[in-house]
Motif scaffolding. Structure first.
Motif, PDB file in Angstrom:
ATOM      1  N   ASP A  41     -23.233  -9.329 -85.329  1.00 39.49           N
ATOM      2  CA  ASP A  41     -24.055 -10.477 -84.939  1.00 39.49           C
ATOM      3  C   ASP A  41     -24.197 -10.556 -83.427  1.00 39.49           C
ATOM      4  OD1 ASP A  41     -21.617 -11.466 -84.069  1.00 39.49           O
ATOM      5  OD2 ASP A  41     -21.539 -13.081 -85.529  1.00 39.49           O
ATOM      6  N   HIS A  69     -27.231 -12.459 -82.189  1.00 40.70           N
ATOM      7  CA  HIS A  69     -28.463 -12.187 -82.924  1.00 40.70           C
ATOM      8  C   HIS A  69     -28.196 -12.404 -84.406  1.00 40.70           C
ATOM      9  CE1 HIS A  69     -26.804  -8.336 -84.296  1.00 40.70           C
ATOM     10  NE2 HIS A  69     -26.520  -8.028 -83.039  1.00 40.70           N
ATOM     11  N   PRO A  70     -29.231 -12.350 -85.256  1.00 40.81           N
ATOM     12  CA  PRO A  70     -28.985 -12.511 -86.694  1.00 40.81           C
ATOM     13  C   PRO A  70     -27.985 -11.467 -87.190  1.00 40.81           C
ATOM     14  CG  PRO A  70     -31.336 -12.512 -86.238  1.00 40.81           C
ATOM     15  CD  PRO A  70     -30.634 -12.133 -84.955  1.00 40.81           C
ATOM     16  N   ARG A  71     -27.129 -11.862 -88.106  1.00 43.07           N
ATOM     17  CA  ARG A  71     -26.129 -10.931 -88.634  1.00 43.07           C
ATOM     18  C   ARG A  71     -26.820  -9.851 -89.457  1.00 43.07           C
ATOM     19  NH1 ARG A  71     -20.659 -12.347 -91.950  1.00 43.07           N
ATOM     20  NH2 ARG A  71     -19.498 -10.964 -90.591  1.00 43.07           N
TER      21      ARG A  71
END
Length: 77
Positions: A33, A43-45
């Protein structure tokens, strides 16, 4: 650096900006992430799959390296 096989490009590393982190892991599937050792939001996983010895996150450029003798899990981790 980003993995050009996943993103179609790989930016040139910029000293002091591009992470040079290499993290040893014991399994072939690793979550990222972008928050490991970094200030900021991350950031998005995403789940990354190590096919051979290492994989680089296409978002944050952190590289995950399979420890010696690890990864014989046939994808069951």
């Amino acid at each position: 650096m980003r993995d050009e096989r996943q993103t179609g490009y790989a930016p040139k590393p910029v000293e002091g900006v591009t992470p040079v982190q290499r993290i040893e892991v014991t399994g072939r599937s690793v979550p990222c992430d972008g928050r490991i050792g970094m200030d900021g939001l991350g950031h998005p996983r995403v789940w990354l799959r190590i096919a051979e010895r290492e994989v680089t996150c296409p978002y944050c450029s952190i590289t995950y390296v399979l420890k010696d003798g690890a990864g014989d899990d046939d994808g069951h981790h």
